[in-house]
Design a protein around this motif. Structure first.
Motif, PDB file in Angstrom:
ATOM      1  N   VAL A  78       0.827  -1.208   0.000  1.00 13.22           N
ATOM      2  CA  VAL A  78       0.000   0.000   0.000  1.00 13.22           C
ATOM      3  C   VAL A  78       0.856   1.251   0.000  1.00 13.22           C
ATOM      4  O   VAL A  78       0.651   2.170  -0.811  1.00 13.22           O
ATOM      5  CB  VAL A  78      -0.954  -0.007   1.208  1.00 13.22           C
ATOM      6  CG1 VAL A  78      -1.739   1.299   1.275  1.00 13.22           C
ATOM      7  CG2 VAL A  78      -1.909  -1.187   1.110  1.00 13.22           C
ATOM      8  N   TYR A  79       1.835   1.316   0.881  1.00 12.13           N
ATOM      9  CA  TYR A  79       2.677   2.515   0.920  1.00 12.13           C
ATOM     10  C   TYR A  79       3.564   2.622  -0.311  1.00 12.13           C
ATOM     11  O   TYR A  79       3.913   3.721  -0.733  1.00 12.13           O
ATOM     12  CB  TYR A  79       3.507   2.524   2.200  1.00 12.13           C
ATOM     13  CG  TYR A  79       2.705   2.950   3.417  1.00 12.13           C
ATOM     14  CD1 TYR A  79       1.443   3.517   3.288  1.00 12.13           C
ATOM     15  CD2 TYR A  79       3.204   2.785   4.701  1.00 12.13           C
ATOM     16  CE1 TYR A  79       0.708   3.907   4.390  1.00 12.13           C
ATOM     17  CE2 TYR A  79       2.472   3.174   5.814  1.00 12.13           C
ATOM     18  CZ  TYR A  79       1.225   3.738   5.647  1.00 12.13           C
ATOM     19  OH  TYR A  79       0.509   4.139   6.743  1.00 12.13           O
ATOM     20  N   GLY A  80       3.905   1.470  -0.897  1.00 13.38           N
ATOM     21  CA  GLY A  80       4.626   1.522  -2.165  1.00 13.38           C
ATOM     22  C   GLY A  80       3.810   2.207  -3.241  1.00 13.38           C
ATOM     23  O   GLY A  80       4.327   3.009  -4.029  1.00 13.38           O
ATOM     24  N   ALA A  81       2.500   1.910  -3.277  1.00 18.70           N
ATOM     25  CA  ALA A  81       1.612   2.559  -4.245  1.00 18.70           C
ATOM     26  C   ALA A  81       1.492   4.053  -3.977  1.00 18.70           C
ATOM     27  O   ALA A  81       1.517   4.876  -4.909  1.00 18.70           O
ATOM     28  CB  ALA A  81       0.234   1.901  -4.210  1.00 18.70           C
ATOM     29  N   PHE A  82       1.359   4.435  -2.710  1.00 20.99           N
ATOM     30  CA  PHE A  82       1.281   5.856  -2.376  1.00 20.99           C
ATOM     31  C   PHE A  82       2.578   6.584  -2.748  1.00 20.99           C
ATOM     32  O   PHE A  82       2.540   7.704  -3.264  1.00 20.99           O
ATOM     33  CB  PHE A  82       0.994   6.037  -0.879  1.00 20.99           C
ATOM     34  CG  PHE A  82      -0.464   6.008  -0.540  1.00 20.99           C
ATOM     35  CD1 PHE A  82      -1.264   7.124  -0.734  1.00 20.99           C
ATOM     36  CD2 PHE A  82      -1.049   4.868  -0.008  1.00 20.99           C
ATOM     37  CE1 PHE A  82      -2.617   7.111  -0.420  1.00 20.99           C
ATOM     38  CE2 PHE A  82      -2.403   4.839   0.321  1.00 20.99           C
ATOM     39  CZ  PHE A  82      -3.189   5.960   0.113  1.00 20.99           C
ATOM     40  N   GLU A  83       3.708   5.953  -2.488  1.00 23.35           N
ATOM     41  CA  GLU A  83       4.989   6.587  -2.823  1.00 23.35           C
ATOM     42  C   GLU A  83       5.137   6.778  -4.329  1.00 23.35           C
ATOM     43  O   GLU A  83       5.598   7.829  -4.792  1.00 23.35           O
ATOM     44  CB  GLU A  83       6.139   5.750  -2.268  1.00 23.35           C
ATOM     45  CG  GLU A  83       6.288   5.854  -0.760  1.00 23.35           C
ATOM     46  CD  GLU A  83       7.437   5.012  -0.228  1.00 23.35           C
ATOM     47  OE1 GLU A  83       8.290   5.574   0.468  1.00 23.35           O
ATOM     48  OE2 GLU A  83       7.470   3.801  -0.511  1.00 23.35           O
ATOM     49  N   GLU A  84       4.734   5.778  -5.097  1.00 26.66           N
ATOM     50  CA  GLU A  84       4.801   5.895  -6.545  1.00 26.66           C
ATOM     51  C   GLU A  84       3.881   7.001  -7.058  1.00 26.66           C
ATOM     52  O   GLU A  84       4.162   7.633  -8.080  1.00 26.66           O
ATOM     53  CB  GLU A  84       4.440   4.563  -7.202  1.00 26.66           C
ATOM     54  CG  GLU A  84       5.498   3.486  -7.048  1.00 26.66           C
ATOM     55  CD  GLU A  84       5.130   2.211  -7.781  1.00 26.66           C
ATOM     56  OE1 GLU A  84       4.355   2.296  -8.763  1.00 26.66           O
ATOM     57  OE2 GLU A  84       5.615   1.128  -7.384  1.00 26.66           O
ATOM     58  N   ALA A  85       2.792   7.254  -6.342  1.00 26.51           N
ATOM     59  CA  ALA A  85       1.860   8.316  -6.719  1.00 26.51           C
ATOM     60  C   ALA A  85       2.308   9.688  -6.205  1.00 26.51           C
ATOM     61  O   ALA A  85       1.633  10.687  -6.463  1.00 26.51           O
ATOM     62  CB  ALA A  85       0.462   7.998  -6.198  1.00 26.51           C
ATOM     63  N   GLY A  86       3.417   9.729  -5.471  1.00 25.55           N
ATOM     64  CA  GLY A  86       3.979  11.004  -5.052  1.00 25.55           C
ATOM     65  C   GLY A  86       3.618  11.459  -3.660  1.00 25.55           C
ATOM     66  O   GLY A  86       3.940  12.589  -3.273  1.00 25.55           O
ATOM     67  N   TYR A  87       2.979  10.591  -2.863  1.00 25.59           N
ATOM     68  CA  TYR A  87       2.574  10.974  -1.511  1.00 25.59           C
ATOM     69  C   TYR A  87       3.669  10.636  -0.502  1.00 25.59           C
ATOM     70  O   TYR A  87       4.411   9.665  -0.678  1.00 25.59           O
ATOM     71  CB  TYR A  87       1.277  10.265  -1.116  1.00 25.59           C
ATOM     72  CG  TYR A  87       0.070  10.731  -1.886  1.00 25.59           C
ATOM     73  CD1 TYR A  87      -0.697  11.812  -1.469  1.00 25.59           C
ATOM     74  CD2 TYR A  87      -0.313  10.088  -3.071  1.00 25.59           C
ATOM     75  CE1 TYR A  87      -1.805  12.234  -2.180  1.00 25.59           C
ATOM     76  CE2 TYR A  87      -1.420  10.505  -3.795  1.00 25.59           C
ATOM     77  CZ  TYR A  87      -2.159  11.582  -3.346  1.00 25.59           C
ATOM     78  OH  TYR A  87      -3.246  11.996  -4.064  1.00 25.59           O
ATOM     79  N   GLU A  88       3.725  11.409   0.561  1.00 25.14           N
ATOM     80  CA  GLU A  88       4.697  11.180   1.622  1.00 25.14           C
ATOM     81  C   GLU A  88       4.145  10.169   2.621  1.00 25.14           C
ATOM     82  O   GLU A  88       3.064  10.356   3.167  1.00 25.14           O
ATOM     83  CB  GLU A  88       5.003  12.502   2.341  1.00 25.14           C
ATOM     84  CG  GLU A  88       5.974  12.381   3.486  1.00 25.14           C
ATOM     85  CD  GLU A  88       7.319  11.800   3.073  1.00 25.14           C
ATOM     86  OE1 GLU A  88       7.674  10.723   3.581  1.00 25.14           O
ATOM     87  OE2 GLU A  88       7.992  12.433   2.225  1.00 25.14           O
ATOM     88  N   VAL A  89       4.893   9.091   2.851  1.00 21.79           N
ATOM     89  CA  VAL A  89       4.431   8.038   3.751  1.00 21.79           C
ATOM     90  C   VAL A  89       5.244   7.985   5.041  1.00 21.79           C
ATOM     91  O   VAL A  89       4.906   7.209   5.944  1.00 21.79           O
ATOM     92  CB  VAL A  89       4.461   6.654   3.059  1.00 21.79           C
ATOM     93  CG1 VAL A  89       3.619   6.678   1.792  1.00 21.79           C
ATOM     94  CG2 VAL A  89       5.887   6.214   2.762  1.00 21.79           C
ATOM     95  N   ARG A  90       6.304   8.802   5.145  1.00 24.49           N
ATOM     96  CA  ARG A  90       7.119   8.816   6.379  1.00 24.49           C
ATOM     97  C   ARG A  90       7.371  10.261   6.815  1.00 24.49           C
ATOM     98  O   ARG A  90       8.518  10.681   6.994  1.00 24.49           O
ATOM     99  CB  ARG A  90       8.440   8.094   6.157  1.00 24.49           C
ATOM    100  CG  ARG A  90       8.309   6.742   5.512  1.00 24.49           C
ATOM    101  CD  ARG A  90       9.607   5.970   5.503  1.00 24.49           C
ATOM    102  NE  ARG A  90       9.828   5.328   6.791  1.00 24.49           N
ATOM    103  CZ  ARG A  90      10.648   4.275   6.958  1.00 24.49           C
ATOM    104  NH1 ARG A  90      11.313   3.774   5.925  1.00 24.49           N
ATOM    105  NH2 ARG A  90      10.800   3.745   8.148  1.00 24.49           N
ATOM    106  N   PRO A  91       6.316  11.052   7.005  1.00 24.46           N
ATOM    107  CA  PRO A  91       6.538  12.471   7.317  1.00 24.46           C
ATOM    108  C   PRO A  91       7.113  12.715   8.702  1.00 24.46           C
ATOM    109  O   PRO A  91       7.863  13.679   8.904  1.00 24.46           O
ATOM    110  CB  PRO A  91       5.134  13.077   7.194  1.00 24.46           C
ATOM    111  CG  PRO A  91       4.204  11.937   7.466  1.00 24.46           C
ATOM    112  CD  PRO A  91       4.875  10.731   6.888  1.00 24.46           C
TER     113      PRO A  91
END
Length: 337
Positions: A223-236
């Motif tokens: 899931v976080y891999g998908a968010f990262e590929e979409a440009g979202y920050e997953v470890r703010p």
């Protein structure tokens, strides 16, 4: 406290001791774990409006697609559970910044508005604004609260005056450019005013290796891999301090907390925090976070997402998996000069 310049100081408190596991030899890894969990949590409800429907979930319509989590009733209940989780973690404190007599306050990405409402009750002299992409907030609120529909990653158009306090919590997987957002906060807070962000390091870990190779670890990787590929920050969380510095804030304070998942910790405080964390995960949290990201960006089917979420939920109920997250509270002050 470490002096970093003539005007800037940073205080960091990130030390902690290992989290001890409560020994319970009579426990079996089955659904009975939910009975223990239920004794630590309660359900809340939220007011919602109708928008876009997709894969059995409802999403916001304003700036469609910029936020990938649902805005339906199960999700709004989960957001209110996250609010209680934060209160448990911080010993019923809404914030940690040393604000005094705030007159104008804004809560960014306010969600159900529960933080803004609680803050308004606590500070009746303050005008409190909550902004969000979805009008999911209740209508019966304190007279010093108002809610606005806005995209906080766009130019802010609603502030006629600067704020005394700007608050944001759990913007993980919803913001692409935290640095830009913190600079906007810097421009919008008064000299001497404070900004506080509370956020996660999204990837879980275990101190004993019990998370390795599990379905719940795969869930976060996918899931976080998908968010990262979409440009979202997953470890703010661990990056907030630097973003505050880059924006120009001084007197920056960093507080790092551990949040377990489940009631396995021996420590009673962490057990309660872990119970609320599991409660929000059980409340369709796994499915809600995964559905849009995986179906829109990774071409997963709805059924595949449901299976992944079910595996994560099942692993989350296992007493022998000691999963936890790091959570950061960072606040800084706009220089008086």
């Amino acid at each position: 406290m470490t002096e970093t310049s003539a005007q800037e100081q940073t205080t960091t408190n990130t030390n902690r001791t290992p989290v001890n596991v409560e020994v319970d030899n009579s426990y079996e890894n089955d659904s009975s774990y939910g009975d223990e969990l239920s004794s630590y949590s309660a359900s809340l409800t939220s007011s919602v409006l109708d928008y876009r429907h997709e894969n059995g979930r409802r999403y916001h319509k304003f700036r469609d697609g910029s936020y990938l989590l649902p805005n339906d009733e199960p999700e709004n209940d989960r957001l209110d559970m996250l609010h209680e989780l934060s209160l448990q973690l911080l010993h019923r404190k809404l914030y940690l910044a040393p604000i005094k007599n705030p007159q104008r306050v804004i809560d960014l990405a306010t969600g159900t508005g529960i933080w803004a409402i609680d803050f308004a009750d606590e500070h009746p002299q303050a005008e409190v604004i909550g902004c969000d992409l979805s009008p999911i907030q209740p209508t019966l609120v304190p007279p010093n609260v108002k809610f606005l529909i806005d995209d906080i990653e766009s130019e802010w158009a609603y502030e006629n005056e600067q704020f005394d306090f700007i608050h944001a919590r759990t913007l993980i997987i919803s913001i692409r450019d935290f640095g830009k957002l913190l600079k906007q906060c810097y421009q919008s807070v008064k000299p001497g005013g404070w900004v506080e962000f509370q956020d996660w390091d999204g990837y879980p870990y275990s101190e004993d290796g019990s998370l390795k190779g599990t379905g719940i670890q795969r869930y976060y990787n996918e899931v976080y891999g998908a968010f990262e590929e979409a440009g979202y920050e997953v470890r703010p969380g661990p990056k907030l301090e630097q973003w505050f510095k880059d924006a120009g804030f001084v007197n920056i304070h960093v507080e790092k907390f551990v949040i377990p998942y489940g009631v396995w910790p021996k420590d009673r405080h962490l057990k309660k925090v872990g119970a609320w964390n599991q409660t929000q995960g059980e409340a369709n949290g796994f499915e809600g976070a995964a559905m849009a990201a995986l179906t829109r960006f990774k071409q997963w089917t709805k059924e595949e997402v449901i299976v992944l979420a079910s595996q994560a939920r099942a692993d989350g109920r296992r007493r022998d998996i000691h999963m936890m997250f790091d959570f950061y509270v960072v606040y800084g002050q706009h220089p008086v000069d």
